[in-house]
Design a protein around this motif. Sequence first.
Motif, PDB file in Angstrom:
ATOM      1  N   ASP A 195      -0.767 -16.463   5.221  1.00 11.32           N
ATOM      2  CA  ASP A 195       0.014 -17.685   5.022  1.00 11.32           C
ATOM      3  C   ASP A 195      -0.480 -18.459   3.807  1.00 11.32           C
ATOM      4  O   ASP A 195       0.311 -19.034   3.059  1.00 11.32           O
ATOM      5  CB  ASP A 195      -0.054 -18.578   6.266  1.00 11.32           C
ATOM      6  N   PHE A 196      -1.790 -18.478   3.623  1.00  8.72           N
ATOM      7  CA  PHE A 196      -2.364 -19.160   2.463  1.00  8.72           C
ATOM      8  C   PHE A 196      -1.887 -18.516   1.164  1.00  8.72           C
ATOM      9  O   PHE A 196      -1.431 -19.195   0.244  1.00  8.72           O
ATOM     10  CB  PHE A 196      -3.898 -19.128   2.541  1.00  8.72           C
ATOM     11  N   VAL A 197      -1.971 -17.185   1.096  1.00  5.64           N
ATOM     12  CA  VAL A 197      -1.562 -16.486  -0.126  1.00  5.64           C
ATOM     13  C   VAL A 197      -0.072 -16.684  -0.374  1.00  5.64           C
ATOM     14  O   VAL A 197       0.345 -16.998  -1.485  1.00  5.64           O
ATOM     15  CB  VAL A 197      -1.926 -14.985  -0.058  1.00  5.64           C
ATOM     16  N   ARG A 198       0.744 -16.521   0.658  1.00  4.43           N
ATOM     17  CA  ARG A 198       2.200 -16.698   0.501  1.00  4.43           C
ATOM     18  C   ARG A 198       2.566 -18.117   0.090  1.00  4.43           C
ATOM     19  O   ARG A 198       3.594 -18.337  -0.535  1.00  4.43           O
ATOM     20  CB  ARG A 198       2.929 -16.336   1.787  1.00  4.43           C
ATOM     21  N   GLU A 246      -3.053  -7.966  -3.304  1.00  4.52           N
ATOM     22  CA  GLU A 246      -2.583  -8.674  -2.111  1.00  4.52           C
ATOM     23  C   GLU A 246      -1.479  -9.655  -2.474  1.00  4.52           C
ATOM     24  O   GLU A 246      -0.492  -9.783  -1.750  1.00  4.52           O
ATOM     25  CB  GLU A 246      -3.740  -9.407  -1.441  1.00  4.52           C
ATOM     26  N   CYS A 247      -1.639 -10.338  -3.594  1.00  4.44           N
ATOM     27  CA  CYS A 247      -0.585 -11.250  -4.049  1.00  4.44           C
ATOM     28  C   CYS A 247       0.709 -10.487  -4.288  1.00  4.44           C
ATOM     29  O   CYS A 247       1.792 -10.923  -3.873  1.00  4.44           O
ATOM     30  CB  CYS A 247      -1.008 -11.963  -5.329  1.00  4.44           C
ATOM     31  N   THR A 248       0.624  -9.352  -4.949  1.00  4.73           N
ATOM     32  CA  THR A 248       1.807  -8.560  -5.256  1.00  4.73           C
ATOM     33  C   THR A 248       2.524  -8.131  -3.991  1.00  4.73           C
ATOM     34  O   THR A 248       3.744  -8.266  -3.877  1.00  4.73           O
ATOM     35  CB  THR A 248       1.415  -7.317  -6.088  1.00  4.73           C
ATOM     36  N   VAL A 249       1.787  -7.640  -3.016  1.00  8.92           N
ATOM     37  CA  VAL A 249       2.385  -7.186  -1.767  1.00  8.92           C
ATOM     38  C   VAL A 249       3.073  -8.342  -1.040  1.00  8.92           C
ATOM     39  O   VAL A 249       4.092  -8.161  -0.385  1.00  8.92           O
ATOM     40  CB  VAL A 249       1.314  -6.509  -0.876  1.00  8.92           C
TER      41      VAL A 249
END
Length: 199
Positions: A14-17, A37-40
């Motif tokens: 949730d933080f990354v999204r 991870e950001c890309t995914v």
Amino acid sequence: MNSANPVLPLDYDDFVRGTHLGVFSSYYEPWGYTPAECTVMGVPSITTNLSGFGCYMEELIENASDYGIYIVDRRMKGVDDSVNQLTDYMYDFTLKSRRQRINQRNRTERLSDLLDWKRMGMEYIKARQLAMRRAYPQSFDNNEPFNFFDGTEHKVSRPLSAPGSPRDRTGMMTPGDFASLQEGREGLNTEDYVGWRLP
């Protein structure tokens, strides 16, 4: 990081999204899981060509910035030029409208297949096989074919949803891209899709 944390009660995903842009401009990183991870998760990111992730994406994608992967050149440029390129990427990102950012997030997330373990597992096998052949050449028959690097790898081309330039009117666009171009041409400000603004 998890939802039970009293300081920042968010799960990592949730933080990354929830971020707009990941910035990972490290001088050297063998791979770099955080931009992957950001890309995914569909979050555009900035990385360098001295990280494994940046090199991998640069190798696979014709124009990575169209997909939200901004690669700072740390290999061929001096420090000042690299810093300027990084700040230009960040500044240009802030100029995107909400619709453009959403379209870019969607394009970024489409790259997740490149980072799937089905594909990445094969990359690890290739790397191990190459390392073994270089470390122990006497253990391998020189006549034995090694087809992992036969040059048939194709780069991912420009995304279909990337807005066409005035010189290239043949490029396909999504309705969102067309609207973004129209907004820019007419000087409209439709950042929040609300007809009124808070005082």
